[in-house]
Scaffold this motif. Structure first.
Motif, PDB file in Angstrom:
ATOM      1  N   LYS A  79       0.902  -1.671   0.201  1.00  0.00           N
ATOM      2  CA  LYS A  79       0.008  -0.408   0.449  1.00  0.00           C
ATOM      3  C   LYS A  79       0.512   1.279  -0.389  1.00  0.00           C
ATOM      4  O   LYS A  79       0.342   2.210  -0.607  1.00  0.00           O
TER       5      LYS A  79
ATOM      6  N   ASP B   4       2.331   1.783  -3.761  1.00  0.00           N
ATOM      7  CA  ASP B   4       1.639   2.432  -4.480  1.00  0.00           C
ATOM      8  C   ASP B   4       1.018   4.132  -4.097  1.00  0.00           C
ATOM      9  O   ASP B   4       1.318   4.621  -5.109  1.00  0.00           O
ATOM     10  N   ILE B   5       1.231   4.470  -2.495  1.00  0.00           N
ATOM     11  CA  ILE B   5       1.337   5.919  -2.978  1.00  0.00           C
ATOM     12  C   ILE B   5       2.093   6.522  -3.497  1.00  0.00           C
ATOM     13  O   ILE B   5       2.107   7.873  -3.287  1.00  0.00           O
TER      14      ILE B   5
ATOM     15  N   ARG C 280       4.433   5.520  -5.195  1.00  0.00           N
ATOM     16  CA  ARG C 280       4.525   5.855  -6.770  1.00  0.00           C
ATOM     17  C   ARG C 280       3.850   7.486  -7.113  1.00  0.00           C
ATOM     18  O   ARG C 280       4.159   8.029  -7.981  1.00  0.00           O
TER      19      ARG C 280
END
Lengths: 486, 486
Positions: free
Chosen positions: B346, B349-350, B352
């Motif tokens: 998670k 993903d953030i 990124r």
């Protein structure tokens, strides 16, 4: 001093460590092994000191530190005892696991599935968009700049905090050498250093998006930009792209527009001069703010690079995002924002809480790289190499593939809409069998139906002599794919 | 070819540039100067080619490109004309400025005013917290590691994208060499590379805070951490700190706790073993997630470094944040998170969308620096140097200042609560006149009343021999300050 029996344990205080550390370790071992249970009183410092033939202050120091660490408690007039709440380190209870799936925040947006073919490195025909070619990297010049950066005079810039102000030498070089080539005159208070364009988009979104704001984006466009603004609470307004660039005419009630005027991502079309002027006139009327992602603007192969939108901006409503990723590849992570000082201050404040600032090692090295003329030289060499590859590809496509080809004036990739019966997703695998790695355009579309007949062909990641043979193989693979589905 | 009168302008097509580029520039100049107004038809390509003695295809190429750029329009059967919507570049209307103050997002939190004395560099007694000392920087070893990084085999790691997976060599070195010293065994899927601890806090907040979540923070504590979690929508629950570290007993209904167990920021107290165990037991019961900011944990001057909280974590609910800023200074911006794979995914993903990934140049260089043993050596040297300075300061404070001194077992700064009549804010200026730069502790408190009698004395930024004279001057300044307010 020889081994002594202490709390039932064999303790040897003969090591090189200071006595108090050895004593401390022995007491902790006794507690953790259960020899000294919770609440158990310890011998007085006097008696323990005598038994161990050490000074009483050594024992006291040890006891006091163990109190501070929570192993012991000091009881007035009674002395020291093992902390009563101290359980053994490992309980036998089953630990309670965290349900992460339901625990983490759900941003509610779709995931990007780029289908970037992994494992293309070392393959003969990697037409991967944005893949840098190590052969084009200015290794010798960059190594020299790194060595210059390690001189004593630059060390403070490497190790000190740059939260409130960016590396002044890097900002100076941006103002003097980099921005004028894009038609921009800027002062240091109009510049913020970023971790690349992506980071600039994040900082712009966090500064400018109020929940529910309508934000115009290009369709097809850069999928990461769309996600960043969705996550910031924006409602996206996808706008079509034609051969003069994006058309915002149908986008009503927008407060922001995220655009790639230099070479549109992913089609590489340049926003026409007429549209630029219309856009800026409308921006004044509607109080619109425009984020200009200056993507690949230097890679113009016909004519001169078009000046940036920011260079035409008289109201301060264009936020210009640039980076060094063109020739450096995405691994470097260095970019900048040019905008009005009030917005730069806000973005700096948000950057502080996100990551404080980009690394001083990288800003200072790039400052010296620019100052020595290495940046201008690297960009020129890179542009020439990409132009050669691009020209070969532009000539080879009509030769081998009888597809429509959008023919923009630059970029590092081609946008190839194939026949409608082409299944571009299936073509990825078909082409990979011939050593050809391509991407589809599907991830760039925000609206349904998502076309699946468009191929993106990056030309930066493979040598010039591989381009025509690669396109010839791609044509074979495409024929095979379409035949197999008839 | 000599100068030709074209559209009333004197055009010389004799330059080195290709003819079509010169022709293009001449037409643009004619349009921008108003010689060719909007809507004006252009000569046919045949007649212009004859007049200029160039090929007709050159003229056609130029016209077509100018259409693509929006300067011209092509009218079927009629030929080319200047774009009818093309206004002159500079309108005389007053541009509409943006009201940035009301336009940017207001996060509603108070601002951090650290009163970090600027201009302390080059001053004799800079007791600034977190200020690195260039003398302690491992320049020679780092330069060697940089040179090794520029070898061809490492180039791909520098220039390629690391969005989906971090530099494997760096992650390997973390697992093998760095984390075991903190008592942590981790696999690569439990690690995310960050831009330092601040970035780790941001990613944890964005992953774990749902609006209104109650989050325990230390009071006094790290002000940036408080801001990051407020901005993510948390309701902060300030928890007191005593000589055994933070006390969470009164914090009800919390879902997260942000702690600095190794050396509490800013007091440097180590969270006691008893409290660690209570905390982990409670975390299981209340399904609490603990963010462990491993701040300055290596700088333990009495006894051994205490193992991390993460090393005691059997439920996967401790999120461990480490960095290399201790000896490197804050300028490097490199850190890591150790947590359960689902949370790491998670956070990746953030990350990124925030910035893609930390620079490959820095992760690869640090990987080689660790692999060569340079990191362990640099840390040892740094710890010894700071210990010497810290011991001098700890001895000098009771000698010159008769203040209470919290006496923790390590850290790179002292936490000095002065007499209640001390005005520490006024002392900053009084001390600066004697060349002494200090900070107050006011910015670390989240609850009213904010004490203004506490001084923070960083010892990392000045040489050992300056410490006692600096403290002696500080004592003089403090006496003067208190006398002046009687």
């Amino acid at each position: 001093m020889t081994a002594t029996l202490l709390f039932g344990l064999d303790v040897d205080l003969a090591g090189d460590d200071p006595i108090y550390r050895q004593l401390r370790a022995a007491i902790i071992e006794a507690i953790e092994s259960g020899v000294l249970p919770p609440g158990e009183p310890l011998p007085s410092s006097r008696s323990l000191a005598e038994r161990l033939s050490v000074s009483r202050s050594t024992v006291n120091l040890t006891y006091q530190e163990l109190v501070a660490e929570g192993f012991l408690v000091a009881k007035e007039r009674v002395g020291y005892a093992v902390h009563p709440d101290l359980d053994r380190p490992q309980s036998d209870d089953e630990p309670r696991r965290v349900d992460w799936v339901n625990r983490v925040v759900d941003y509610g947006d779709f995931l990007i599935h780029l289908r970037k073919p992994h494992g293309h490195q070392g393959q003969p025909y990697p037409f991967v968009v944005g893949a840098p070619d190590p052969e084009l990297f200015p290794t010798a010049d960059w190594t020299r700049a790194l060595r210059a950066t390690m001189a004593d005079e630059h060390l403070p810039a490497l190790i000190h905090d740059h939260t409130d102000a960016d590396d002044p030498l890097f900002v100076e070089q941006l103002c003097r050498e980099v921005l004028p080539a894009r038609g921009i005159e800027a002062t240091p208070d109009e510049i913020l250093v970023t971790m690349g364009t992506q980071n600039g988009l994040r900082l712009a979104a966090a500064s400018l998006v109020h929940p529910g704001d309508r934000v115009a984006v290009e369709n097809p466009g850069y999928p990461d930009a769309a996600h960043i603004f969705i996550r910031a609470g924006a409602e996206l307004v996808p706008c079509p792209v034609d051969n003069q660039g994006v058309l915002l005419d149908a986008a009503d009630d927008i407060s922001l527009a995220i655009l790639t005027p230099g070479h549109q991502y992913p089609t590489n079309v340049t926003l026409s001069v007429a549209r630029r002027r219309q856009l800026l006139a409308r921006a004044d009327i509607d109080d619109l703010i425009i984020i200009e992602d200056d993507h690949n603007s230097e890679l113009r192969h016909l004519g001169q690079p078009v000046a940036s939108l920011k260079s035409l901006d008289r109201s301060g409503r264009v936020v210009h995002l640039g980076s060094f990723s063109e020739y450096f590849g995405p691994g470097l992570r260095l970019g900048y924002v040019v905008a009005e000082p009030a917005l730069i201050a806000k973005m700096r404040d948000i950057r502080r809480y996100d990551l404080r600032h980009p690394p001083g090692l990288i800003t200072r090295t790039m400052a010296l790289f620019i100052e020595r003329g290495d940046h201008a030289r690297a960009l020129r060499r890179f542009r020439n190499a990409i132009r050669e590859r691009w020209e070969i590809a532009v000539a080879a496509v009509p030769e081998h593939l009888e597809w429509a080809m959008a023919f923009p004036a630059g970029g590092a990739s081609l946008w190839l809409p194939g026949p409608y019966e082409l299944d571009a997703t299936a073509l990825i695998d078909e082409a990979a069998e011939l050593g050809v790695f391509i991407e589809t355009a599907a991830s760039c579309f925000l609206t349904d139906p998502v076309p699946n007949h468009i191929v993106r062909l990056g030309v930066s990641g493979l040598p010039a002599q591989s381009i025509e043979p690669g396109i010839e193989r791609l044509a074979r693979a495409a024929k095979r794919q379409m035949r197999s589905h008839k």
